[in-house]
Design a protein around this motif. Sequence first.
Motif, mmCIF file in Angstrom:
data_model
loop_
_atom_site.group_PDB
_atom_site.id
_atom_site.type_symbol
_atom_site.label_atom_id
_atom_site.label_comp_id
_atom_site.label_asym_id
_atom_site.label_seq_id
_atom_site.Cartn_x
_atom_site.Cartn_y
_atom_site.Cartn_z
ATOM 1 N N UNK A 165 -11.969 39.255 7.608
ATOM 2 C CA UNK A 165 -12.891 38.562 7.014
ATOM 3 C C UNK A 165 -12.916 37.221 7.858
ATOM 4 N N UNK A 166 -14.212 36.429 7.680
ATOM 5 C CA UNK A 166 -14.577 35.232 8.195
ATOM 6 C C UNK A 166 -15.468 34.568 7.288
ATOM 7 N N UNK A 167 -15.184 33.326 7.124
ATOM 8 C CA UNK A 167 -16.021 32.201 6.207
ATOM 9 C C UNK A 167 -15.971 30.977 6.582
ATOM 10 N N UNK A 171 -12.544 27.916 0.019
ATOM 11 C CA UNK A 171 -11.997 28.814 -1.305
ATOM 12 C C UNK A 171 -12.922 29.917 -1.781
ATOM 13 N N UNK A 172 -12.233 30.873 -2.306
ATOM 14 C CA UNK A 172 -12.984 31.840 -2.771
ATOM 15 C C UNK A 172 -12.000 33.088 -3.113
ATOM 16 N N UNK A 190 -7.768 29.605 -0.811
ATOM 17 C CA UNK A 190 -7.764 28.346 -1.420
ATOM 18 C C UNK A 190 -7.133 27.131 -0.555
ATOM 19 N N UNK A 191 -8.127 26.318 -0.203
ATOM 20 C CA UNK A 191 -7.889 25.251 0.938
ATOM 21 C C UNK A 191 -7.580 25.885 2.317
ATOM 22 N N UNK A 192 -8.207 26.811 2.479
ATOM 23 C CA UNK A 192 -7.915 27.452 3.835
ATOM 24 C C UNK A 192 -6.624 28.547 3.928
ATOM 25 N N UNK A 193 -6.003 28.520 2.906
ATOM 26 C CA UNK A 193 -4.908 29.621 2.786
ATOM 27 C C UNK A 193 -4.961 30.598 1.902
ATOM 28 N N UNK A 194 -4.496 31.656 2.181
ATOM 29 C CA UNK A 194 -4.513 32.886 1.348
ATOM 30 C C UNK A 194 -3.375 32.820 0.449
ATOM 31 N N UNK A 195 -3.421 33.157 -0.980
ATOM 32 C CA UNK A 195 -2.424 32.932 -2.025
ATOM 33 C C UNK A 195 -2.344 34.246 -2.618
ATOM 34 N N UNK A 196 -1.344 34.783 -2.677
ATOM 35 C CA UNK A 196 -1.322 36.118 -3.704
ATOM 36 C C UNK A 196 -0.590 35.917 -4.967
ATOM 37 N N UNK A 227 -3.594 29.325 7.265
ATOM 38 C CA UNK A 227 -4.097 28.081 7.194
ATOM 39 C C UNK A 227 -5.361 28.153 8.008
ATOM 40 N N UNK A 228 -6.140 27.111 7.863
ATOM 41 C CA UNK A 228 -7.068 26.743 8.380
ATOM 42 C C UNK A 228 -8.111 28.003 8.670
ATOM 43 N N UNK A 229 -7.919 29.017 7.454
ATOM 44 C CA UNK A 229 -8.927 30.308 7.525
ATOM 45 C C UNK A 229 -10.403 29.966 7.368
ATOM 46 N N UNK A 230 -10.814 29.009 6.910
ATOM 47 C CA UNK A 230 -12.371 28.739 7.002
ATOM 48 C C UNK A 230 -12.941 28.067 8.204
#
Length: 1194
Positions: A165-167, A171-172, A190-196, A227-230
């Motif tokens: 993915x890229x964005x 958040x989303x 959420x805030x550039x981090x992936x939460x499971x 982190x910083x995934x946005x």
Amino acid sequence: KDLSAYCTPIKHRADMLNGAGGWSPLVSDRYQWFEVDLGRRTCITAVATQGRYGSSDWLTAYLLMFSDTGHNWRQHRQEDSFGAFPGNSNADSVVKYKLKQPVIARYLRLIPLDWNPSGRIGLRLEIYGCRYTSDVANFDGSSSLVYRRSARPSWKAMEVVSLKFKTHKNSGTLLHAEGKRDDSLTLVLEKGRLLLYHQQGIKVILSMYYIHSHINGHTELLLAVGSLLDDQHWHHVKLQRLSTHLNLTVDKNTRQVHTPAELIHWDINQLSLGAVQSHGLQKPILSNKNFHGCMENLLYNDLNLIHLAKRNNHQASVVGNVTFSCAEQVSVAVTFTHSQSFLQLPGLTSWSSGVVSMALQFRTWNKAGLLLTFNLLQKGGTVWLYLSEGRLRLQINKAGRAELELSAGSGLNDGQWHYVELNSRHDHLSITVDTDEGATAHTSIPLLLTTDSQLFFGGCPAQEGSPQCKNPFKVFQGCMRLLTVDNQPVDLIKVQQRLLGKYSHLQIDMCGITDRCSPSRCEHGGRCTQSWSTFHCNCSNGGYRGATCHSSKYEKSCEVYKHKGNTSGYYHIDVDGSGPIKPQLIYCNMTEDVSWMVIRHNNTELTRVHSSPDRHGHLAHFDYASEEEQLAAVISQSERCEQELSYLCRKSRILNTPEGAPLAWWVGGAGPGEIQTHWGGALPGSRQCACGLQDNCLDSNHYCNCDADLEQWANDSGLLTHKGSLPVRSLVLGDIQREGSEAAYRVGPLRCHGDRNFWNAAFFDKETSYLHFPTFHGELSADIAFLFKTKSSSGVFLENLGIKDFIRIELRCKCHPNDVVFSFDVGNGPLEVRVETSVRLNDNRWHSIRAERNVKEASLRVDGFPAAVHEAPADGHTQLQLNSQLFIGTASRQKGFLGCIRSLQLNGVTLDLEERAKVTPGVRPGCPGHCSSYGSLCQNQGRCVERVIGFSCDCDQSAYTGAFCHEEVSASFKSSTSVAYKFKESYEAKRNISTSPFSIYSDLTLRGENISLSFRTSQCPALLLYVNSFHREYLALLINKHSEDHYIVRPIRILWEVEVEFTFGLCSKWYYGKFRILHEILASLGFTGCLSGVCFNSISPLKAALLHPDSPVIVSGPLVQSSCGGSSTSANPYTTETTHSLSGKRSRLISFLIKNICIYLVCYFVKHYKVTNEVNINVNINLFVCVLQVLTVF
């Protein structure tokens, strides 16, 4: 990831290698670049460079950038985060670099860093790779893709969902998977981090009134990764559900968690991408925040869901506007990387109206930095918009004085994008952060700007004293984008082309921020914080220290604590040092020659079990204070472990018959343990108790006393010593239901002693001797600790080599003293960390070395000397890559080591030197001679005794006891208590053999007697000590009043040495006469109080009376051993009874009349107690006359 399914091999040549020509820009500086458009997204696997044909122009170092759109470039970094690539050494040779991980991009940009200093930038470039194909879907923030399984799924041991993915949104909801009973897994950004997250299903309860009540399921955060995934770059995600674990991988970072019980036999029924499309009653984790961006190669168990949706498959449907191409938002960012970075923009014509508006977005890790500054007209002052302590501040300064200050926001150094707006209109000035109201002020200071005004972002030009820009704050390091001035966007591409404004040390069209804490390099739970250029680890919450919390603060066993001079008590034990096992608090019993580690559980008391016909048995489970892995490690490294298992019984059998099923058993061993049928004192698998092994059971037909089934109490107790069966985890008693049955059991604490690792040693008797072990793997963190002793002035302790990297520790000769050098190379060039000692290290005594290297620094510590530290470069190679064997004791082309190496540990793992030495010529296992290093631990005349492993302290000649002869032997006395010690042989017993008292002991040359003791009393006068011989010679030590005032006994330790002339013939008579403590002849005085540490030469009469009753000691009256003489007594100076010990310097020789001398000695301790705490008296007297005079006085 295997990309072969999406690739077709190609080779792209931008100025063909080995051909004529090449690229060379007009200006050779670091602002040039060479860009290649591959026409479509391509899987790039390698690049090759060559200098310009027939010239002196070539690159020696360069950076690689990649992009899908020609904007938003991303710098390619090697595995260890090093960004620069090596170039050429001449114009003709070809240097090819194969990318360790292929890069998928359409555009490639090469940026020169360095080039031939005798020439210019010159390049011929060849790119290797393959064509890339993929299935892409675009989500606009209100759309989603749903996959539903048509048939009832069969349970699978593993399910996998993977995608890229890229964005540009931070958040989303990325995906939502539901299974039976509405249990679900949700992956959100959420805030550039992936939460499971795991959401339990809705519980439906039917009440007694037939009303359905819905209870919302619990939501649990399982994992947080990335982190910083946005950043508008592609990121690879893989979610694996196994029967026992869930694995979540983001790019190269994988985290694992135990599978919740509800999901162990769980299957996915429905999978939603981009939003939560739930058929149940669950609420989304992020309400109203759907995914906005692109996904590609969405696979569920190798099923391509985007491909199914494109073909309108009935199982895959789209909701809303999902398109099958990636529509990317173009946003040009600029990165401020350097202390001299700045961006300068000219003023606007619209500013003459007095209305000013400026806005920007920024992201940074730094708490402080200048965002914007400009001067006001007509010496109106300077405006600074800056960060301080993570808050946004605005200051208007005029003539060195702050005219106005505003602040807004907090925590703005979190790495997220933050929006800042400055507005000025007439008498109104405001700053806004992230669309919040921010701060507003009414001011009479107008922000007067014209076309001549200049705006400076991030910092100021390097020219000192520039009238247009002054920065009293730190420079800004981070990224900016969406700069607007009076609502007009700033074209940063024009800035890059030098068509607008000026700049220095900027990276334009990219945001180069990196998260140095993801993944975190802080080990053992250390908390990571960071700035733009580095990170820091807070180790305060655990038992570790160092730049990355790598090294343990604690020792690995009680044995190590003991050999540092510690006594019994609770200590933190870290059995694997820097390994993953946590430290544990353990009681160390050091009262014996060995050091016992005592690990308790929840029930170590004797527990009684009464008969009950309603119960089928009794089950006891034992929970230990240590965790499972801690227990296993303690047992493994110990020489011996034992645990008491006691069983008292009355008509309660254990085994009943050797062949039949046991009626009682216990469970022990590693992990869940195994059923054990042997009992205390018996061998594993024997199905016996101790009496069966010794053939003395109450009933010879059975192997346990309890199996005699008597109505009287019987006992089967003993120690369990087989390490493989320990610890005892549970106990089952089955024969307690009969009438009259009764039992009691006790499972003692687990006790282990001996550290196999601490004494593991090898002796190298030749310089060519060595031991070899497998390659040391300490790529990111490496610690090496060992002890050594040698007579040689130099030699290599250990060495491990790679192709270029290496690591080495050696002793170097500087004649006096020695140096220990820790040298290594991780690709940045050889480095040395050196400790210079102030003492010789080749003194054949044990010395300790600890070396550590991590991504932050390298350190070296020798014994207790200050550690030497060398910081690692901020942006260099970090991985130590070794491939040869690890050599201990010698190295290639280096002088070998002569001496002993002991307890060698690499990253907490001890190398078995002894086992390897047994099969290696020139090296001997073990290393004797420990008293030279540890003998000083034996106190109070204790004697160090060498052992095969370690040493012990012999306290026979000391008045003290304990492992180090450090524990005082004390006793409380009453006035009627006395202790008399009679020497084994007196002169009187031998008087018929010789007429001369010297003939029997003519070999003795004693010229004095040493007496020492400590006392505590409020009595005065009092008799402390009395000595007489068989010839009516006497010596008394008394406490007497100095005045009528109340007398408080002060701390003293008396060492009384009496020098006797041999001509008097009294030495042997006194020494072999009768030695009496306290009151015998002077019974009228007596002594009430405490005595401890009593010693007469090498004889300790009080210790003999209390601990060795078979010695020639006569005790009269009550004598009770106590701790009254220990250090636990009150430190209050006004207490009337205080125990002290005193020893030290000798006073000058005293020579007076006999009567005056003896009386003065009695009073001396009283008169001078406030002046000195140490009194040693050396007197040359006639002992016989002296004592008579003393007795006459009293």
